[in-house]
Design a protein around this motif. Structure first.
Motif, PDB file in Angstrom:
ATOM      1  N   GLN A  73      44.314  29.677  39.647  1.00  0.00           N
ATOM      2  CA  GLN A  73      42.929  29.943  40.053  1.00  0.00           C
ATOM      3  C   GLN A  73      42.095  30.380  38.862  1.00  0.00           C
ATOM      4  OE1 GLN A  73      42.811  32.584  43.446  1.00  0.00           O
ATOM      5  NE2 GLN A  73      43.946  31.154  44.737  1.00  0.00           N
ATOM      6  N   GLY A  74      42.695  31.201  38.000  1.00  0.00           N
ATOM      7  CA  GLY A  74      41.976  31.679  36.823  1.00  0.00           C
ATOM      8  C   GLY A  74      41.645  30.537  35.879  1.00  0.00           C
ATOM      9  N   ARG A  77      39.176  28.230  37.500  1.00  0.00           N
ATOM     10  CA  ARG A  77      38.015  29.009  37.962  1.00  0.00           C
ATOM     11  C   ARG A  77      37.624  28.571  39.366  1.00  0.00           C
ATOM     12  NH1 ARG A  77      35.145  26.794  33.517  1.00  0.00           N
ATOM     13  NH2 ARG A  77      37.128  25.800  33.213  1.00  0.00           N
ATOM     14  N   ASN A  78      38.646  28.479  40.194  1.00  0.00           N
ATOM     15  CA  ASN A  78      38.432  28.043  41.563  1.00  0.00           C
ATOM     16  C   ASN A  78      39.353  28.842  42.484  1.00  0.00           C
ATOM     17  OD1 ASN A  78      38.346  26.673  44.011  1.00  0.00           O
ATOM     18  ND2 ASN A  78      38.027  24.709  43.003  1.00  0.00           N
ATOM     19  N   PRO A  79      38.783  29.588  43.425  1.00  0.00           N
ATOM     20  CA  PRO A  79      39.610  30.429  44.295  1.00  0.00           C
ATOM     21  C   PRO A  79      40.436  29.626  45.294  1.00  0.00           C
ATOM     22  CG  PRO A  79      37.313  30.569  44.940  1.00  0.00           C
ATOM     23  CD  PRO A  79      37.343  29.760  43.680  1.00  0.00           C
ATOM     24  N   LEU A 211      37.952  32.675  29.896  1.00  0.00           N
ATOM     25  CA  LEU A 211      37.523  31.475  30.620  1.00  0.00           C
ATOM     26  C   LEU A 211      36.520  31.789  31.728  1.00  0.00           C
ATOM     27  CD1 LEU A 211      40.675  29.210  30.905  1.00  0.00           C
ATOM     28  CD2 LEU A 211      38.444  28.555  30.033  1.00  0.00           C
ATOM     29  N   THR A 212      36.371  33.071  32.078  1.00  0.00           N
ATOM     30  CA  THR A 212      35.334  33.464  33.034  1.00  0.00           C
ATOM     31  C   THR A 212      33.970  32.937  32.589  1.00  0.00           C
ATOM     32  OG1 THR A 212      36.562  35.477  33.514  1.00  0.00           O
ATOM     33  CG2 THR A 212      34.270  35.462  34.174  1.00  0.00           C
ATOM     34  N   GLY A 214      33.507  30.133  30.975  1.00  0.00           N
ATOM     35  CA  GLY A 214      33.540  28.681  30.839  1.00  0.00           C
ATOM     36  C   GLY A 214      34.386  28.250  29.657  1.00  0.00           C
TER      37      GLY A 214
ATOM     38  N   GLU B  81      27.825  29.963  32.713  1.00  0.00           N
ATOM     39  CA  GLU B  81      28.870  30.123  33.718  1.00  0.00           C
ATOM     40  C   GLU B  81      29.370  31.566  33.802  1.00  0.00           C
ATOM     41  OE1 GLU B  81      31.876  27.168  33.409  1.00  0.00           O
ATOM     42  OE2 GLU B  81      33.236  28.196  34.782  1.00  0.00           O
ATOM     43  N   ILE B  82      29.459  32.074  35.029  1.00  0.00           N
ATOM     44  CA  ILE B  82      30.133  33.348  35.295  1.00  0.00           C
ATOM     45  C   ILE B  82      31.039  33.061  36.494  1.00  0.00           C
ATOM     46  CG2 ILE B  82      29.882  35.790  35.894  1.00  0.00           C
ATOM     47  CD1 ILE B  82      27.057  35.694  34.732  1.00  0.00           C
ATOM     48  N   ALA B  83      32.311  32.842  36.215  1.00  0.00           N
ATOM     49  CA  ALA B  83      33.196  32.295  37.248  1.00  0.00           C
ATOM     50  C   ALA B  83      33.582  33.320  38.310  1.00  0.00           C
ATOM     51  CB  ALA B  83      34.449  31.717  36.595  1.00  0.00           C
ATOM     52  N   TRP B  84      33.741  34.581  37.915  1.00  0.00           N
ATOM     53  CA  TRP B  84      34.246  35.578  38.860  1.00  0.00           C
ATOM     54  C   TRP B  84      33.276  36.752  38.981  1.00  0.00           C
ATOM     55  CZ3 TRP B  84      37.820  33.155  41.276  1.00  0.00           C
ATOM     56  CH2 TRP B  84      38.674  32.276  40.608  1.00  0.00           C
ATOM     57  N   LEU B  94      33.872  41.027  27.375  1.00  0.00           N
ATOM     58  CA  LEU B  94      34.595  39.808  26.984  1.00  0.00           C
ATOM     59  C   LEU B  94      34.185  39.351  25.584  1.00  0.00           C
ATOM     60  CD1 LEU B  94      34.549  37.660  30.254  1.00  0.00           C
ATOM     61  CD2 LEU B  94      36.441  38.942  29.285  1.00  0.00           C
TER      62      LEU B  94
END
Lengths: 326, 252
Positions: A73-74, A77-79, A211-212, A214, B81-84, B94
Motif C-alpha cells: 500500500q505504501g 500509495r493506494n489503500p 514516496l508520500t 510522489g 502529491e500528498i498520498a497519506w 520528510l
C-alpha cells in the motif's frame, strides 16, 4: 509508543492461547509444562508437533501478510493494494494445485509446498520480465493482474480437466487456506524465505515515507526507486510465496490490517510497517483460534473465516470514509 | 561560482526531440522564471537537470551522486502529491530525508530546520493538522515548507503557482523572491508572464525546440520574440507600479 506495547501484548497473549486450544482436553499449566519440560509423553508430542507449529505458522504468516500489505500500500500509495496483487499467491496456488493433481503432494510430505514455492518463483520471474527495472508502479499493477489472471485460469483448467473427483475436492479445500495438521517441517520450510522477505520489507520504511510526496519528489530526495521496487517485489514474493505454500491462500489480512492501523500511527508508512506486522499476527492467530472454537468438528477453513471477517470490516471502513469530508 | 551549470543539453522522447543545445549557468541569489508554451519542455528540462530523466549533454546536478544531489537541490513536482493523511509537521519533516543517515533518527538540528521551515511559511497553526485536509493553497505552502526543510542552495519548482488564486500566486512569488534575496537560487516554471516579469530576476525561455532567450525580463520580453515563441501580441511596459505585462491577442 503505547500502540506498540498493546500490539505486542496482544500477539503474545493470542500466541499462548493458540497453544492451549485443541481437542485434547488438558489444563493450561500441564500443556505448557509438557511443551517446555518435555517428558517425551503423548502430551509433549501433541504440544511440540501439532500445536506449536500451528501457532508459529499463524504468527509468521500473519506478520508476513500484514507487513507485505503495508509495504504494498505504501509503495503504490493506494489503500486498496494487497500483497496478492503481484500475482505471487496465485502462482503459488497453481503450483500446489498441480502437485495435488499429479500426485506429487501425496508422494512425500514437502511435495506440495515445494511445488508451490517453485511456482511462486516462476511467477516472480515472469513479473520482473513484464514489469522490468524501468516503468512506473502502474506497470507493476498491470503485470501483477495479468499473472494473477493467468494463474487463476490455469488453476481452473486443472480443476476442469481433473478426472478424479477426490483430487478436485482436495484442491478446492486446499485453496481455502488452513493451518490444520501442519508440522514443524512446514515451519522450517517457510522460515528461511520469510526471514529473507521480512528483512527486505523492513528496510523500506524510509523510502515509503518519502514516496508520500510522489515518485519524482522521492527520487529527487535521493531515494533509489528501482532499489525500493526490487526489495518490495522480492520481499513480498518470499513471504507470500512461502505462506501460501504451507497454508494455502489466506486473503484480506494484508488488505484490512494496514487499513485499520493507519490512523493509529498517524498514517506514516514506516511506522505502519511494524504495526501491521504485529496486527497481522494478531488477526491470523485470533482467526485460527476462532476456527477451532466455533466449529471444532467441521474443520472450518482459516481463509474462509478471514474473508468472512475481513469483508464486512472493510465495508465498514468504506462507509466510515464516505461519511468523512474529503 | 555557479550553482548549476548546464551545457549542450538535448532530450528526446522516443523519436521526437524535445529540445537541443540548451545551456546556462545559474548563480546564487537568482529567481529564474522558466517560461515557454505548452510542450516546449519546461518540466522535461528541470527533470533532466536533476538527472531524473535521461538526457545528452551535461548538468552539474545530474553528474552528482544521488545522495549529494539531494543535498544540493530540492524538487517540487507539479503534481503536489500528498498520498497519506500525515500531519503537516511530518510532511515537512520528510524534507530532511537526504540528511539523515540510513537507520538513524532525526537530530535536534533537523528539528530546528523543520521548525524554521514551518515558521517561514507561517504554518504554525496547521502543524498538527492532517496535510490532506488542507485547501489547495495551504497544501502548496506546506510543500514549499517541505522543500525548504531540505535546506538546499537550489530549489526547482514546476508550476508552483498553477491553480492558486491571485493573492496566493503573488504571495508565493514573493516568498521565492525573498528566498533568492537570502542567497538561494530558485527556478520556477510558470505560464503567467505577468508574474514572471514582475518577480523574476531572470527568464529562461524555451520554444521551438531550443533555448529561445535567456536574460532579464525587460530584455527578453520583446514584441517580436513574444510573437515568435508564444504566437501572441502583448502589452509590456515599465510603469510607476513596476513592470506590467499583459497578453493581448493570438497572432498566429
Amino acid at each position: 509508543m503505547r500502540l506498540t506495547a498493546v500490539l505486542i501484548m496482544g500477539t503474545i497473549t493470542l500466541f499462548v492461547t493458540s497453544l492451549l486450544i485443541g481437542p485434547a482436553a488438558v489444563g493450561p499449566g500441564e500443556s505448557i509444562a509438557a511443551l517446555v519440560g518435555g517428558d517425551a509423553g503423548a502430551l509433549t508430542l501433541v504440544m511440540r508437533e501439532i500445536r506449536l507449529p500451528r501457532a508459529l505458522l499463524a504468527l509468521m504468516i500473519g506478520a508476513s501478510l500484514g507487513l507485505a500489505g503495508a509495504a504494498m500500500q505504501g509503495y503504490l500509495r493506494n489503500p486498496l493494494a494487497e500483497p496478492g496483487l503481484i500475482g505471487v499467491s496465485g502462482s503459488a496456488a497453481l503450483g500446489a494445485v498441480l502437485a495435488i493433481q499429479t500426485g506429487l503432494a501425496a508422494s512425500f510430505v514437502l511435495g506440495l509446498p515445494l511445488a508451490a514455492l517453485i511456482s511462486a518463483l516462476a511467477g516472480v520471474a515472469l513479473l520482473l520480465l513484464l514489469a522490468g527495472p524501468h516503468g512506473s508502479s502502474l506497470t507493476l499493477i498491470l503485470a501483477g493482474i495479468a499473472i494473477s489472471a493467468l494463474a487463476a485460469a490455469l488453476t481452473s483448467l486443472v480443476l476442469n480437466l481433473s478426472p478424479n473427483p477426490f483430487a478436485a475436492n482436495e484442491i478446492v479445500f486446499w485453496l481455502m487456506g488452513s493451518l490444520a495438521d501442519r508440522s514443524m517441517t512446514h515451519v522450517w520450510l517457510a522460515l528461511p524465505f520469510m526471514l529473507v522477505g521480512l528483512f527486505c520489507l523492513a528496510g523500506l520504511g524510509r523510502g515509503l515515507d518519502a514516496l508520500t510526496l510522489g515518485e519524482d519528489a522521492a527520487a529527487a530526495m535521493g531515494i533509489r526507486l528501482m532499489h525500493i521496487r526490487y526489495l518490495l517485489i522480492f520481499g513480498t514474493a518470499a513471504v507470500v510465496g512461502a505462506g501460501t505454500a504451507v497454508a494455502g491462500a489466506i486473503g484480506f489480512v494484508g488488505l484490512v490490517v494496514p487499513h485499520i492501523l493507519r490512523p493509529l500511527v498517524g498514517a506514516r508508512p514506516s511506522l505502519l510497517l511494524w504495526a501491521s506486522a504485529l496486527g497481522g499476527a494478531i488477526m491470523l492467530l485470533a482467526a485460527d483460534i476462532a476456527v477451532r472454537v466455533i466449529l471444532p468438528s467441521k474443520d472450518l477453513k482459516l481463509g474462509v473465516l478471514t474473508a468472512l471477517l475481513g469483508a464486512p470490516l472493510f465495508l465498514h471502513l468504506i462507509v466510515k470514509t464516505r461519511r468523512e469530508p474529503e | 561560482m555557479s550553482v548549476l551549470t548546464v551545457e549542450n543539453m538535448k532530450v528526446s522522447r522516443g523519436p521526437c526531440e524535445v529540445f537541443r543545445n540548451v545551456g546556462f549557468k545559474l548563480y546564487a541569489g537568482e529567481l529564474v522564471g522558466l517560461v515557454g508554451p505548452n510542450g516546449a519542455g519546461k518540466t522535461t528540462l528541470m527533470r533532466a537537470c536533476l538527472g531524473l530523466l535521461k538526457s545528452k549533454g551535461y548538468s552539474s546536478l545530474a553528474a552528482l551522486p544521488e545522495s549529494e544531489r539531494a543535498k544540493t537541490a530540492a524538487w517540487m513536482p507539479q503534481s503536489r502529491e500528498i498520498a497519506w493523511p500525515v500531519t503537516v509537521e511530518t510532511l515537512v519533516g520528510l524534507g530532511r530525508t537526504p540528511h539523515i543517515p540510513l537507520g538513524q533518527k532525526m537530530t535536534p538540528a533537523d528539528r530546528i530546520l523543520i521548525d524554521r521551515a514551518i515558521d517561514y511559511m507561517e504554518l504554525q497553526t496547521f502543524r498538527r493538522r492532517s496535510a490532506t485536509r488542507l485547501s489547495g493553497g495551504e497544501q502548496a505552502r506546506v510543500l514549499i515548507a517541505r522543500a525548504l526543510a531540505q535546506d538546499t542552495p537550489l530549489l526547482l519548482a514546476d508550476e508552483p503557482i498553477a491553480g492558486l488564486d491571485p493573492a496566493h500566486q503573488i504571495s508565493t512569488m514573493k516568498i521565492f523572491s525573498r528566498l533568492a534575496q537570502e542567497g538561494r537560487t530558485i527556478v520556477v516554471s510558470l505560464h503567467d508572464l505577468g508574474l514572471a516579469a514582475r518577480h523574476c530576476t531572470r527568464l529562461i525561455m524555451l520554444g521551438q525546440g531550443r533555448l529561445a532567450a535567456d536574460g532579464s525580463p525587460s530584455d527578453i520580453l520583446t514584441a517580436e520574440r513574444i510573437a515568435q515563441v508564444f504566437g501572441i501580441s502583448a502589452f509590456f511596459e515599465k510603469t510607476s507600479k513596476g513592470p506590467v505585462f499583459q497578453a493581448l491577442e493570438v497572432t498566429s
